[in-house]
Design an enzyme around this catalytic site. Sequence first.
Site, PDB file in Angstrom:
ATOM      1  N   SER A 143     -63.659  54.774  15.634  1.00  0.00           N
ATOM      2  CA  SER A 143     -64.961  54.135  15.412  1.00  0.00           C
ATOM      3  C   SER A 143     -65.371  54.449  13.986  1.00  0.00           C
ATOM      4  O   SER A 143     -64.879  55.422  13.398  1.00  0.00           O
ATOM      5  CB  SER A 143     -65.997  54.712  16.380  1.00  0.00           C
ATOM      6  OG  SER A 143     -67.311  54.355  15.997  1.00  0.00           O
ATOM      7  N   TYR A 156     -70.218  62.079  20.121  1.00  0.00           N
ATOM      8  CA  TYR A 156     -69.403  60.866  19.990  1.00  0.00           C
ATOM      9  C   TYR A 156     -68.656  60.861  18.655  1.00  0.00           C
ATOM     10  O   TYR A 156     -67.446  60.634  18.606  1.00  0.00           O
ATOM     11  CB  TYR A 156     -70.293  59.619  20.099  1.00  0.00           C
ATOM     12  CG  TYR A 156     -69.514  58.325  20.001  1.00  0.00           C
ATOM     13  CD1 TYR A 156     -68.663  57.933  21.028  1.00  0.00           C
ATOM     14  CD2 TYR A 156     -69.628  57.497  18.881  1.00  0.00           C
ATOM     15  CE1 TYR A 156     -67.937  56.743  20.937  1.00  0.00           C
ATOM     16  CE2 TYR A 156     -68.910  56.315  18.787  1.00  0.00           C
ATOM     17  CZ  TYR A 156     -68.080  55.938  19.821  1.00  0.00           C
ATOM     18  OH  TYR A 156     -67.358  54.761  19.734  1.00  0.00           O
TER      19      TYR A 156
END
Length: 250
Positions: A143, A156
Site C-alpha cells: 500500500s 496498518y
Amino acid sequence: MSDNIKGKVVIITGASSGIGEATAKLLASKGAKIVLGARRTDKLETIANEIKAAGGEAIYQELDVTVPAENEAIVKLAKDTYGKLDVIFLNAGLMPSSPISALKTNEWEQMVDVNVKGVLNGVAAVMPTFAEQKSGYVIATSSVAGLKAYPGGAVYCGTKWFVRSFMEVLRMESAMEGTNIRTATIYPAAINTELLNTISDKGSSEAFQALYDQYGISADRIAAVVEFAVSLPEDTTVNEFTVGPANQPW
C-alpha cells in the site's frame, strides 16, 4: 507480451472481490489458469463460473491465509490440477485503521495475522516448489501506507512496511541463490475495493470514505499492473509499482 501469460498457473489470495477478482478475470482472459483463494467460497464459485463462461480456466478453494496448512493446500491444488505453479499473488489484506489511543488491539492482531503472517504463510507454501523448479513469481499487495506513515495508520502502515521490506529481501536472496524467483510489490493508493468495510472506528471510516469518494479509481487499474508484471520476460523484474489516481496527492 500477453503470450508470456498464456498457460501460466496463478494463485490469487483475497480473490473474492476487488483487486483479486479483477486480476483473476483479466489474467484468465489472457490465457492464465487461475486458482482462486479466499474465505468466501460462494463469491469464489461465482467468479470461477464467470471466468469459465468467458472461456477461461479457474478453480477455487477456501483459504484463510492465517492458517499455514490452508496455504499449503491451495498450492497442492494448483499443482495437482494443472501440473505446475508459476505465480502467487498475495493480495489478502485488512485495513481497520484507528488512532492508537482507541486501543483496538483485536484489530491490530487481525492486521498482523492477515497482512504479515498471511504473506509469510503464502511464501512458505510456494518456496519449495519455486526453488525446486528454479522459477516462480511472488507478487504482493502492499500500500502507499507501506511508503509513508499517517495518523490512524500506525499498525496498518507497519504491516505494509513489513511487506515492502520482506519482499525486497526475498528478491535479493533469490537472485543470490540462483532460484530465479522474481518479486513485485504493488503500492496502491485510493483504489475502490471492500477494504474500507473493515474500518470500525467512526472517525477513520468517515475520513477514508470521503477520500475514496473524491479520488478512488477502479481495481481494474491494479489488475493491469499485475498483468504487465506477469507478462515480462523471465530475465526481467520490475520489483515495485506505486499506483494511484492521477489526481490524488496522497
